[in-house]
Design a protein around this motif. Structure first.
Motif, PDB file in Angstrom:
ATOM      1  N   GLU A  41       0.834  -1.208   0.000  1.00 46.37           N
ATOM      2  CA  GLU A  41       0.000   0.000   0.000  1.00 46.37           C
ATOM      3  C   GLU A  41       0.866   1.256   0.000  1.00 46.37           C
ATOM      4  O   GLU A  41       0.537   2.245  -0.657  1.00 46.37           O
ATOM      5  CB  GLU A  41      -0.921   0.005   1.221  1.00 46.37           C
ATOM      6  N   ILE A  45       1.027   4.380  -2.868  1.00 42.55           N
ATOM      7  CA  ILE A  45       0.329   5.512  -2.249  1.00 42.55           C
ATOM      8  C   ILE A  45       0.021   6.607  -3.257  1.00 42.55           C
ATOM      9  O   ILE A  45      -0.951   7.347  -3.122  1.00 42.55           O
ATOM     10  CB  ILE A  45       1.175   6.076  -1.081  1.00 42.55           C
ATOM     11  N   SER A  46       0.837   6.719  -4.299  1.00 44.80           N
ATOM     12  CA  SER A  46       0.623   7.764  -5.310  1.00 44.80           C
ATOM     13  C   SER A  46      -0.445   7.381  -6.317  1.00 44.80           C
ATOM     14  O   SER A  46      -0.820   8.175  -7.178  1.00 44.80           O
ATOM     15  CB  SER A  46       1.946   8.067  -6.050  1.00 44.80           C
ATOM     16  N   GLY A  48      -3.534   6.762  -5.712  1.00 45.40           N
ATOM     17  CA  GLY A  48      -4.881   7.124  -5.266  1.00 45.40           C
ATOM     18  C   GLY A  48      -5.459   6.158  -4.262  1.00 45.40           C
ATOM     19  O   GLY A  48      -6.690   6.108  -4.086  1.00 45.40           O
ATOM     20  N   SER A  50      -4.909   4.503  -0.157  1.00 41.22           N
ATOM     21  CA  SER A  50      -5.036   5.079   1.182  1.00 41.22           C
ATOM     22  C   SER A  50      -4.113   6.281   1.326  1.00 41.22           C
ATOM     23  O   SER A  50      -3.051   6.350   0.712  1.00 41.22           O
ATOM     24  CB  SER A  50      -4.699   4.033   2.246  1.00 41.22           C
ATOM     25  N   SER A  51      -4.528   7.234   2.175  1.00 38.08           N
ATOM     26  CA  SER A  51      -3.709   8.411   2.420  1.00 38.08           C
ATOM     27  C   SER A  51      -2.581   8.081   3.387  1.00 38.08           C
ATOM     28  O   SER A  51      -2.588   7.019   4.031  1.00 38.08           O
ATOM     29  CB  SER A  51      -4.564   9.531   3.009  1.00 38.08           C
ATOM     30  N   SER A  52      -1.632   8.985   3.505  1.00 36.28           N
ATOM     31  CA  SER A  52      -0.502   8.780   4.423  1.00 36.28           C
ATOM     32  C   SER A  52      -0.984   8.621   5.858  1.00 36.28           C
ATOM     33  O   SER A  52      -0.480   7.779   6.603  1.00 36.28           O
ATOM     34  CB  SER A  52       0.472   9.958   4.325  1.00 36.28           C
ATOM     35  N   ASP A  53      -1.966   9.418   6.242  1.00 30.49           N
ATOM     36  CA  ASP A  53      -2.492   9.345   7.622  1.00 30.49           C
ATOM     37  C   ASP A  53      -3.148   7.991   7.881  1.00 30.49           C
ATOM     38  O   ASP A  53      -2.990   7.412   8.959  1.00 30.49           O
ATOM     39  CB  ASP A  53      -3.496  10.473   7.862  1.00 30.49           C
ATOM     40  N   GLU A  54      -3.888   7.494   6.890  1.00 30.94           N
ATOM     41  CA  GLU A  54      -4.551   6.194   7.045  1.00 30.94           C
ATOM     42  C   GLU A  54      -3.515   5.075   7.149  1.00 30.94           C
ATOM     43  O   GLU A  54      -3.655   4.153   7.978  1.00 30.94           O
ATOM     44  CB  GLU A  54      -5.484   5.930   5.860  1.00 30.94           C
ATOM     45  N   ARG A  56      -0.444   5.416   8.182  1.00 33.92           N
ATOM     46  CA  ARG A  56       0.271   5.573   9.452  1.00 33.92           C
ATOM     47  C   ARG A  56      -0.535   4.940  10.589  1.00 33.92           C
ATOM     48  O   ARG A  56       0.028   4.320  11.491  1.00 33.92           O
ATOM     49  CB  ARG A  56       0.528   7.053   9.724  1.00 33.92           C
ATOM     50  N   LEU A 128       6.646   6.920   4.753  1.00 27.61           N
ATOM     51  CA  LEU A 128       5.518   7.822   5.002  1.00 27.61           C
ATOM     52  C   LEU A 128       5.983   9.225   5.386  1.00 27.61           C
ATOM     53  O   LEU A 128       5.275  10.205   5.152  1.00 27.61           O
ATOM     54  CB  LEU A 128       4.616   7.241   6.102  1.00 27.61           C
TER      55      LEU A 128
END
Length: 216
Positions: A41, A45-46, A48, A50-54, A56, A128
């Motif tokens: 994942e 990440i680029s 589209g 999960s976001s970095s926060d998700e 993390r 991340l």
């Protein structure tokens, strides 16, 4: 109720050791699988996902699961240790503590090396954070004034401290005979005289104080 025989006791210990080992190996396999999914994942990440926060948060959950599992292993090891110690005290003619302790030390749930989990988690957090490796400047002098601060950490808290650090800094990889690891076992022996002059000299920061140490 029938009296518990030595054979009953040995059988019970054997069964519980098998249960603890099976459960530990199952959870370690599950942890490594979750880390593999998380690594994929992070790589995508680029795209589209999960976001970095998700991601993390997912990394935090995996790390916390690892700390819980390590605590489970430590508690069970100490539990067996205390049970066997009490058995030998009450039944010295059938002492078996040392036999089972040696046996546990050879079982995967005790001697297992889980440093790969720490290293992989560190790499995930580093990605991340978008860390960049610093380039070594070989053209300048490498001399510097070193200042060292050392901390005493209880054995059962080592992984917790590592986790607190790797969330902010990448682990320093040690080269070992089996590859790269986040840690390396080191044996140190310090020599001194009966008055502990070398020890007190270093402790009091006496000018010219030395330490005589063998390390391997």
């Amino acid at each position: 109720m029938a009296d518990v025989t030595e054979e009953n006791f040995y059988s019970c210990i054997d069964q519980q050791l098998v249960r603890v080992e099976a459960f530990t190996l199952e959870k370690v396999t599950e942890l490594r699988s979750n880390i593999s999914s998380l690594e994929n994942e992070v790589k995508n990440i680029s795209s589209g996902g999960s976001s970095s926060d998700e991601l993390r948060e997912k990394a935090d959950e995996v790390a916390k699961s690892f700390l819980v599992l390590e605590k489970y292993v430590n508690i069970n090891f100490m539990g067996f240790h205390k049970i066997l110690k009490k058995h030998d005290k009450n039944s010295p003619s059938h002492a078996c503590k040392q036999f089972y302790i040696n046996r546990m030390h050879n079982q995967a749930w005790v001697r297992g090396d889980y440093s790969d989990i720490v290293v992989r988690l560190s790499a995930i957090y580093s990605a991340l954070r978008n860390d960049h490796a610093a380039e070594e400047n070989k053209g300048e002098s490498q001399s510097f004034l070193r200042s060292t601060t050392k901390y005493w950490v209880r054995t059962e808290d080592v992984s917790r401290v590592k986790y607190a650090i790797l969330k902010h800094l990448p682990v320093f990889l040690q080269k070992t005979s089996t590859g790269e690891s986040d840690s390396q076992l080191t044996n140190s022996v310090y020599f001194d005289n009966d008055q502990l002059e070398l020890y007190h000299g270093r402790l009091d920061k006496t000018p010219g104080a030395i330490a005589f140490r063998l390390r391997w």
